[in-house]
Design a protein around this motif. Structure first.
Motif, PDB file in Angstrom:
ATOM      1  N   LEU A  19      -1.351  -0.654   3.428  1.00 52.85           N
ATOM      2  CA  LEU A  19       0.029  -1.128   3.371  1.00 52.85           C
ATOM      3  C   LEU A  19       0.269  -1.955   2.111  1.00 52.85           C
ATOM      4  CD1 LEU A  19       2.238  -2.325   6.247  1.00 52.85           C
ATOM      5  CD2 LEU A  19       2.006  -3.842   4.294  1.00 52.85           C
ATOM      6  N   LEU A  20      -0.659  -2.862   1.799  1.00 51.38           N
ATOM      7  CA  LEU A  20      -0.528  -3.691   0.602  1.00 51.38           C
ATOM      8  C   LEU A  20      -0.654  -2.859  -0.673  1.00 51.38           C
ATOM      9  CD1 LEU A  20      -2.563  -6.883   1.617  1.00 51.38           C
ATOM     10  CD2 LEU A  20      -0.088  -6.661   1.384  1.00 51.38           C
ATOM     11  N   LEU A  21      -1.514  -1.841  -0.626  1.00 50.83           N
ATOM     12  CA  LEU A  21      -1.657  -0.955  -1.784  1.00 50.83           C
ATOM     13  C   LEU A  21      -0.360  -0.193  -2.036  1.00 50.83           C
ATOM     14  CD1 LEU A  21      -3.375   0.317  -4.003  1.00 50.83           C
ATOM     15  CD2 LEU A  21      -4.243   1.957  -2.310  1.00 50.83           C
ATOM     16  N   GLY A  22       0.231   0.340  -0.959  1.00 49.72           N
ATOM     17  CA  GLY A  22       1.505   1.041  -1.095  1.00 49.72           C
ATOM     18  C   GLY A  22       2.601   0.114  -1.603  1.00 49.72           C
ATOM     19  N   ALA A  23       2.616  -1.122  -1.086  1.00 45.73           N
ATOM     20  CA  ALA A  23       3.619  -2.098  -1.529  1.00 45.73           C
ATOM     21  C   ALA A  23       3.418  -2.463  -2.997  1.00 45.73           C
ATOM     22  CB  ALA A  23       3.538  -3.355  -0.657  1.00 45.73           C
ATOM     23  N   THR A  24       2.156  -2.551  -3.435  1.00 45.16           N
ATOM     24  CA  THR A  24       1.866  -2.868  -4.837  1.00 45.16           C
ATOM     25  C   THR A  24       2.399  -1.775  -5.767  1.00 45.16           C
ATOM     26  OG1 THR A  24      -0.129  -4.094  -4.218  1.00 45.16           O
ATOM     27  CG2 THR A  24       0.034  -3.353  -6.502  1.00 45.16           C
ATOM     28  N   LEU A  25       2.103  -0.523  -5.413  1.00 42.76           N
ATOM     29  CA  LEU A  25       2.565   0.591  -6.245  1.00 42.76           C
ATOM     30  C   LEU A  25       4.090   0.680  -6.245  1.00 42.76           C
ATOM     31  CD1 LEU A  25      -0.069   3.325  -5.308  1.00 42.76           C
ATOM     32  CD2 LEU A  25       0.031   1.910  -7.365  1.00 42.76           C
ATOM     33  N   GLY A 229       4.106   0.776   3.348  1.00 40.51           N
ATOM     34  CA  GLY A 229       4.032  -0.132   2.211  1.00 40.51           C
ATOM     35  C   GLY A 229       4.809   0.386   1.019  1.00 40.51           C
ATOM     36  N   ALA A 230       4.876   1.719   0.873  1.00 38.50           N
ATOM     37  CA  ALA A 230       5.590   2.316  -0.248  1.00 38.50           C
ATOM     38  C   ALA A 230       7.099   2.114  -0.148  1.00 38.50           C
ATOM     39  CB  ALA A 230       5.275   3.814  -0.345  1.00 38.50           C
ATOM     40  N   GLY A 231       7.551   1.576   0.971  1.00 39.28           N
ATOM     41  CA  GLY A 231       8.962   1.237   1.116  1.00 39.28           C
ATOM     42  C   GLY A 231       9.196  -0.259   1.048  1.00 39.28           C
ATOM     43  N   MET A 232       8.154  -1.021   0.688  1.00 36.35           N
ATOM     44  CA  MET A 232       8.247  -2.476   0.647  1.00 36.35           C
ATOM     45  C   MET A 232       8.019  -2.979  -0.768  1.00 36.35           C
ATOM     46  SD  MET A 232       5.954  -3.202   4.062  1.00 36.35           S
ATOM     47  CE  MET A 232       6.131  -4.987   3.912  1.00 36.35           C
TER      48      MET A 232
END
Length: 373
Positions: A19-25, A229-232
């Motif tokens: 989740l954090l990785l997706g949010a970072t990207l 995460g990619a939506g955050m």
């Protein structure tokens, strides 16, 4: 490289790290760095509606899996979770599971209702919402419960997990939101919970299907976590309200649900309180619940049971609620083992071994008082 082992050392790691990785990207994407956009443009990437180039929106399978696939993956996850809900539970395990599930649910519902009464239910105290409170407090970490009761509890404690599995996913949160006045038509429940129900049916009809779908319980988690995460935006996690709200949610979850679980066990004659503390956590997959509730809200809007403005308001709190629940997951994953160890030591000093299936009261010895004249 032991990547998986290192990830699992982090509380709720399979959920939190992707989740954090997706949010970072996604955060990097939203910065719209000229160098990155020029590179993507040179590769032939199609621009977004706003005219930007983002590597999480390059189209094809990549975008469908890593950016837009959260709801499909959550649906698959619910299907697999449902298949593991074994309805054949022993009597004592059944009782414990019902006590733990009901006390945790009623505690989360009560706190959510009280919060909505005293504060703004959408953006209230410390940025918490009723949705975040109920989703975070009514979902427990099944893996940690199994590990803690397996080491410090007895067989009937572990068996209670079969009933506790009911609180995995959005079902109880949907029911609670409906009770609090959020308009969800019957079709919204059916549309969101049908995968769970079909999975439960097939898993109980055929043990081989249950065994076949079992890996899906954990296999899908990092994938839908990354897509969520990619939506955050990482700014959500550094927002003081989100951090404070997540910690407050963790403390509420641990103290309220543990206390109510212990009270329920005491009322029904149980002597060991390992299980109530072991379940006083927020599940890692609870971070997916706000997105599932939003999907149900979308069905409600299309049927006319919810207005577009109500949907937009709910949509605005989903990223914040997801971040707060993630913080609560990590915090309660630290609090619960500490609480179980303390309770185990306390019980053993009183002569209660929580690992025994039948708990006997400590024998009292009478002493004679000798009075010398």
């Amino acid at each position: 490289m032991n990547i998986k082992d290192n990830i699992e050392k982090i509380p709720g790691g399979l959920m939190v790290v992707p989740l954090l990785l997706g949010a970072t990207l996604n955060t990097i994407d939203q910065l719209h760095i000229p160098f990155v956009m020029n590179m993507l443009k040179a590769l032939g990437t199609a621009p977004t509606e706003d005219g930007f180039y983002e590597f999480l929106r390059i189209g094809g399978f990549s975008q469908e899996l890593f950016k837009d696939g959260a709801l499909v993956l959550i649906a698959l996850f619910l299907f697999c979770v449902g298949s593991q809900m074994n309805l054949k539970v022993g009597g004592i395990a059944l009782k414990k599971g019902l006590l733990l599930t009901s006390s945790k649910y009623l505690g989360g519902l009560a706190v959510g209702m009280a919060f909505g009464f005293f504060f703004d239910p959408w953006h209230g105290f410390l940025g918490l919402s009723t949705l975040a409170i109920i989703a975070g407090m009514t979902n427990s970490n099944s893996g940690m419960f199994a590990a803690l009761t397996g080491q410090y509890g007895n067989r009937s404690d572990v068996g209670g997990l079969s009933i506790l599995a009911i609180n995995d996913g959005p079902f109880l949160t949907l029911v609670a939101m409906g009770m609090l006045g959020t308009a969800f038509p019957v079709i919204a429940f059916v549309a969101v919970l049908l995968p769970l129900g079909i999975g439960m049916l097939l898993g109980n009809l055929d043990p081989k299907i249950r065994e076949f779908l079992k890996p899906g319980e954990s296999l899908t988690i990092p994938f839908f976590a990354f897509a969520l995460g990619a939506g955050m935006n990482l700014a959500n996690f550094f927002n003081p309200d989100v951090l404070a709200g997540g910690l407050a949610l963790a403390i509420l979850t641990f103290t309220v649900t543990a206390a109510l679980g212990i009270l329920a066990f005491k009322m029904f004659g149980e002597k060991s309180y390992i299980a109530p503390i072991a379940e006083a956590s927020t599940a890692g997959n609870a971070a997916a619940t706000p997105a599932a509730i939003l999907a149900a809200a979308g069905v409600a809007v299309s049927s006319g049971a919810m207005t577009a403005s109500e949907y937009a308001l709910m949509e605005s709190i989903v990223p914040i609620a997801t971040a707060q629940i993630s913080i609560s997951t990590i915090t309660t994953a630290i609090l619960c083992p500490i609480g179980v160890i303390i309770m185990d030591k306390y019980q053993r000093r009183r002569g209660i071994d929580g690992t025994l299936d039948i708990i006997e009261k400590p024998k009292k010895t009478k002493t004679k008082e000798v009075i010398e004249n």
